[in-house]
Design a protein around this motif. Structure first.
Motif, PDB file in Angstrom:
ATOM      1  N   VAL A 239       0.867  -1.179   0.000  1.00 38.44           N
ATOM      2  CA  VAL A 239       0.000   0.000   0.000  1.00 38.44           C
ATOM      3  C   VAL A 239       0.901   1.225   0.000  1.00 38.44           C
ATOM      4  CG1 VAL A 239      -1.826   1.265   1.163  1.00 38.44           C
ATOM      5  CG2 VAL A 239      -1.802  -1.236   1.263  1.00 38.44           C
ATOM      6  N   GLU A 240       0.819   2.009  -1.076  1.00 38.78           N
ATOM      7  CA  GLU A 240       1.696   3.161  -1.223  1.00 38.78           C
ATOM      8  C   GLU A 240       0.881   4.442  -1.071  1.00 38.78           C
ATOM      9  OE1 GLU A 240       5.366   1.619  -3.584  1.00 38.78           O
ATOM     10  OE2 GLU A 240       3.681   1.723  -4.974  1.00 38.78           O
ATOM     11  N   SER A 241       1.378   5.345  -0.209  1.00 41.04           N
ATOM     12  CA  SER A 241       0.607   6.511   0.188  1.00 41.04           C
ATOM     13  C   SER A 241       1.495   7.744   0.251  1.00 41.04           C
ATOM     14  CB  SER A 241      -0.027   6.290   1.569  1.00 41.04           C
ATOM     15  OG  SER A 241      -0.697   5.051   1.660  1.00 41.04           O
ATOM     16  N   GLU A 242       0.849   8.907   0.130  1.00 44.44           N
ATOM     17  CA  GLU A 242       1.538  10.176   0.309  1.00 44.44           C
ATOM     18  C   GLU A 242       1.695  10.450   1.799  1.00 44.44           C
ATOM     19  OE1 GLU A 242       2.945  12.315  -1.676  1.00 44.44           O
ATOM     20  OE2 GLU A 242       2.416  11.333  -3.568  1.00 44.44           O
ATOM     21  N   LEU A 243       2.872  10.917   2.207  1.00 45.18           N
ATOM     22  CA  LEU A 243       3.131  11.295   3.588  1.00 45.18           C
ATOM     23  C   LEU A 243       3.282  12.813   3.620  1.00 45.18           C
ATOM     24  CD1 LEU A 243       3.486   9.812   6.306  1.00 45.18           C
ATOM     25  CD2 LEU A 243       5.941   9.942   5.951  1.00 45.18           C
ATOM     26  N   GLY A 244       2.159  13.494   3.400  1.00 43.71           N
ATOM     27  CA  GLY A 244       2.173  14.947   3.342  1.00 43.71           C
ATOM     28  C   GLY A 244       3.148  15.442   2.288  1.00 43.71           C
ATOM     29  N   SER A 245       3.975  16.426   2.655  1.00 46.92           N
ATOM     30  CA  SER A 245       4.966  16.979   1.734  1.00 46.92           C
ATOM     31  C   SER A 245       6.295  16.249   1.803  1.00 46.92           C
ATOM     32  CB  SER A 245       5.192  18.463   2.061  1.00 46.92           C
ATOM     33  OG  SER A 245       5.677  18.608   3.398  1.00 46.92           O
ATOM     34  N   GLU A 246       6.372  15.193   2.637  1.00 43.82           N
ATOM     35  CA  GLU A 246       7.643  14.496   2.826  1.00 43.82           C
ATOM     36  C   GLU A 246       7.960  13.519   1.701  1.00 43.82           C
ATOM     37  OE1 GLU A 246       8.651  13.171   6.843  1.00 43.82           O
ATOM     38  OE2 GLU A 246       6.737  14.012   7.505  1.00 43.82           O
ATOM     39  N   GLY A 247       6.937  13.031   1.006  1.00 39.60           N
ATOM     40  CA  GLY A 247       7.178  12.100  -0.086  1.00 39.60           C
ATOM     41  C   GLY A 247       6.237  10.912  -0.049  1.00 39.60           C
ATOM     42  N   LEU A 248       6.704   9.808  -0.574  1.00 38.19           N
ATOM     43  CA  LEU A 248       5.905   8.593  -0.726  1.00 38.19           C
ATOM     44  C   LEU A 248       6.419   7.523   0.232  1.00 38.19           C
ATOM     45  CD1 LEU A 248       3.627   7.624  -2.734  1.00 38.19           C
ATOM     46  CD2 LEU A 248       5.455   6.517  -4.016  1.00 38.19           C
ATOM     47  N   VAL A 249       5.484   6.755   0.811  1.00 39.02           N
ATOM     48  CA  VAL A 249       5.860   5.697   1.742  1.00 39.02           C
ATOM     49  C   VAL A 249       5.068   4.446   1.401  1.00 39.02           C
ATOM     50  CG1 VAL A 249       4.119   6.247   3.504  1.00 39.02           C
ATOM     51  CG2 VAL A 249       6.293   5.200   4.183  1.00 39.02           C
ATOM     52  N   THR A 250       5.685   3.278   1.579  1.00 37.51           N
ATOM     53  CA  THR A 250       5.026   2.002   1.302  1.00 37.51           C
ATOM     54  C   THR A 250       4.892   1.206   2.587  1.00 37.51           C
ATOM     55  OG1 THR A 250       5.978   1.909  -0.921  1.00 37.51           O
ATOM     56  CG2 THR A 250       5.122  -0.143  -0.022  1.00 37.51           C
ATOM     57  N   ASP A 251       3.669   0.805   2.895  1.00 37.56           N
ATOM     58  CA  ASP A 251       3.413  -0.136   3.983  1.00 37.56           C
ATOM     59  C   ASP A 251       3.191  -1.507   3.358  1.00 37.56           C
ATOM     60  OD1 ASP A 251       3.209   1.475   6.556  1.00 37.56           O
ATOM     61  OD2 ASP A 251       1.823   2.594   5.281  1.00 37.56           O
ATOM     62  N   VAL A 252       3.919  -2.512   3.828  1.00 36.68           N
ATOM     63  CA  VAL A 252       3.836  -3.853   3.271  1.00 36.68           C
ATOM     64  C   VAL A 252       3.266  -4.793   4.325  1.00 36.68           C
ATOM     65  CG1 VAL A 252       5.113  -5.742   2.198  1.00 36.68           C
ATOM     66  CG2 VAL A 252       5.829  -3.376   1.800  1.00 36.68           C
ATOM     67  N   PHE A 253       2.232  -5.561   3.935  1.00 42.51           N
ATOM     68  CA  PHE A 253       1.490  -6.406   4.867  1.00 42.51           C
ATOM     69  C   PHE A 253       1.588  -7.868   4.448  1.00 42.51           C
ATOM     70  CE2 PHE A 253      -0.365  -2.222   4.851  1.00 42.51           C
ATOM     71  CZ  PHE A 253      -0.611  -1.947   6.179  1.00 42.51           C
ATOM     72  N   THR A 254       1.711  -8.740   5.436  1.00 36.60           N
ATOM     73  CA  THR A 254       1.631 -10.186   5.225  1.00 36.60           C
ATOM     74  C   THR A 254       0.668 -10.769   6.253  1.00 36.60           C
ATOM     75  OG1 THR A 254       3.488 -10.651   6.717  1.00 36.60           O
ATOM     76  CG2 THR A 254       4.007 -10.299   4.380  1.00 36.60           C
ATOM     77  N   ALA A 255       0.240 -12.010   6.016  1.00 37.25           N
ATOM     78  CA  ALA A 255      -0.658 -12.684   6.966  1.00 37.25           C
ATOM     79  C   ALA A 255      -0.499 -14.192   6.809  1.00 37.25           C
ATOM     80  CB  ALA A 255      -2.108 -12.267   6.729  1.00 37.25           C
ATOM     81  N   PRO A 256       0.702 -14.735   7.012  1.00 32.81           N
ATOM     82  CA  PRO A 256       0.912 -16.170   6.780  1.00 32.81           C
ATOM     83  C   PRO A 256       0.114 -17.065   7.717  1.00 32.81           C
ATOM     84  CG  PRO A 256       2.816 -15.187   7.862  1.00 32.81           C
ATOM     85  CD  PRO A 256       1.935 -14.051   7.445  1.00 32.81           C
ATOM     86  N   ASP A 257      -0.209 -16.590   8.926  1.00 34.51           N
ATOM     87  CA  ASP A 257      -0.991 -17.380   9.877  1.00 34.51           C
ATOM     88  C   ASP A 257      -2.388 -16.820  10.065  1.00 34.51           C
ATOM     89  OD1 ASP A 257      -0.315 -15.057  11.090  1.00 34.51           O
ATOM     90  OD2 ASP A 257       0.532 -15.949  12.917  1.00 34.51           O
ATOM     91  N   GLY A 258      -2.815 -15.942   9.169  1.00 39.75           N
ATOM     92  CA  GLY A 258      -4.137 -15.333   9.265  1.00 39.75           C
ATOM     93  C   GLY A 258      -4.160 -14.036  10.025  1.00 39.75           C
ATOM     94  N   ALA A 259      -3.067 -13.676  10.700  1.00 37.56           N
ATOM     95  CA  ALA A 259      -2.998 -12.428  11.452  1.00 37.56           C
ATOM     96  C   ALA A 259      -2.235 -11.394  10.629  1.00 37.56           C
ATOM     97  CB  ALA A 259      -2.320 -12.653  12.796  1.00 37.56           C
ATOM     98  N   LEU A 260      -2.888 -10.306  10.297  1.00 39.37           N
ATOM     99  CA  LEU A 260      -2.293  -9.282   9.456  1.00 39.37           C
ATOM    100  C   LEU A 260      -1.190  -8.546  10.206  1.00 39.37           C
ATOM    101  CD1 LEU A 260      -2.922  -8.204   6.563  1.00 39.37           C
ATOM    102  CD2 LEU A 260      -4.231  -6.380   7.663  1.00 39.37           C
TER     103      LEU A 260
END
Length: 428
Positions: A239-260
């Motif tokens: 999930v890639e999002s704007e962080l205000g005027s600081e730039g772009l940030v990516t949050d990466v998620f996994t859920a191998p055991d069902g827990a995000l």
């Protein structure tokens, strides 16, 4: 190139040959007639026309990849398509009318789903319960940025199992098998001042089960969502999002055991992937996993492989040219020490000349020029003087010129990328 006139003459001759064959009684009018609409489709149109006559109107989904006013899908897996008509009724309420076919192929009204807000923002189909039938996923557009996501099971022919499985607020959504159990999961993206994060919904049981994880603190706008593998093969959502005027940030998620879990989150409450705008996670080396760009304090930008534990491994380096809107992965000769030098023709053309620094045996030499051309005749100019075209936009053409035989045109084309001010997710 083949002669168009000769090809057209051959086609006409072939048509006349068919006409004069014994037993071929087709007239010229029949040869040029449009294909006949099936009886089933005519009958379906008559059913929908009854609702139109009662005050409804067509209202196709406004976004996503399924934007037709009438969509045909085999929802229950029986080999026969259901028809879904997207309308607004006489009160301007968005509705989805589902029609099924009987044993004779005749359509009949099956269920009407009345919605919320002013329109259908997006629609998708996926088997979220694992029973072999597809659920209907609808995002309804409310006022402003408000969206509501609902999931519907159409049930059997007697409508006994027709029900709404889920109703949640939504900014965006994604369907993929993140847990690895062989059944598609629903990922709900929501961005608001008080609650911004990703929710994973498992609909395989009687009641939806959910797991949540937060986004980086301070994000202001969603740019892109994508499902892809990490370098170790683990399924992940980026999930890639704007962080205000600081730039772009990516949050990466996994859920191998069902827990995000957000594997890029730091103790500071923010992902460690901050970099300038326009640089999105991309599979640059073709291994099936997305590489993450990080840094960007200079013109050289490093890209990393990410594993399930959040570990980063250097993968590639690129030259980053934000003023002209492009970046290039450095490969082969270009991984040596480069000396870029800019030349500008005001309002018309800007170029970067790449020079490789020499040593005791090899002199310093220029090896590559990359240019951004605007104005009149830019296409012609991009292919003159030994240049070849790399990319085009509505306002500019990007071209390159090789000054050495140590590189090929394909080397440059395969590693040249444009920066994007905005990324269309395709979901909403």
């Amino acid at each position: 190139m083949k002669n168009p006139a000769r090809r057209f003459t051959a086609l006409i001759s072939a048509a006349l040959f068919l006409i004069v064959l014994p037993g071929c009684m087709a007239s010229v009018e029949e040869l040029y007639s449009l294909p006949q609409v099936s009886e089933e489709y005519v009958q379906l149109q008559e059913l929908i026309a009854e609702r139109i006559d009662a005050g409804s109107a067509y209202a196709a989904p406004t976004g996503g990849s399924n934007r037709q006013s009438i969509q045909l899908r085999d929802m229950d897996g029986d080999g026969t398509a259901e028809a879904l008509a997207f309308l607004v009724d006489e009160t301007r309420t968005p509705t989805v009318c589902v029609y099924r076919q009987d044993a004779d192929g005749t359509f009949y009204p099956f269920v009407i789903i009345s919605g919320y807000g002013s329109a259908v923002a997006s629609v998708d189909y996926a088997d979220l319960t694992g029973d072999g039938s597809a659920e209907l996923i609808i995002v309804w557009q409310g006022g402003g940025d408000i969206r509501l996501l609902t999931v519907h099971s159409l049930g059997g022919p007697d409508q006994a199992d027709q029900r709404e499985l889920l109703s949640v607020d939504c900014t965006d959504f994604l369907v993929c098998d993140l847990t690895g159990d062989g059944v598609e999961d629903l990922l709900d993206v929501h961005i608001s001042g008080s609650r911004s994060g990703l929710d994973l919904y498992d609909l395989t049981g009687g009641e939806p089960r959910s797991s949540s994880a937060a986004f980086s603190a301070g994000i202001t706008a969603l740019e892109r969502t994508a499902a892809c593998a990490l370098s170790d093969g683990t399924a992940a959502v980026f999930v890639e999002s704007e962080l205000g005027s600081e730039g772009l940030v990516t949050d990466v998620f996994t859920a191998p055991d069902g827990a995000l879990q957000n594997i890029t989150m730091t103790p500071l409450g923010r992902s460690n992937t901050l970099r300038p705008d326009g640089l999105y996670a991309t599979d640059l080396d073709g291994d099936g996993a997305l590489e993450l760009p990080m840094g960007g304090e200079s013109e050289y930008l490093d890209w990393y492989h990410l594993d399930a534990g959040g570990g980063l491994t250097p993968a590639l380096t690129s030259y980053y040219c934000p003023s002209d809107g492009w970046y290039m992965v450095l490969t082969g000769l270009l991984t040596e020490e480069l000396i870029p030098e800019r030349s500008v023709i005001p309002g018309d053309e800007s170029s970067l000349v790449f020079t490789v620094s020499g040593d005791d045996t090899t002199p310093q030499r220029s090896v590559l020029i990359i240019s951004r051309l605007t104005g009149d005749n830019r296409l012609d100019r991009a292919e003159s003087g030994g240049r070849f075209i790399l990319e085009q936009t509505d306002s500019a053409v990007y071209a390159a010129q090789l000054l050495t035989d140590e590189l090929t045109e394909q080397d440059i084309r395969d590693n040249f990328y444009l920066l994007y001010a905005e990324w269309q997710t395709g979901d909403l």
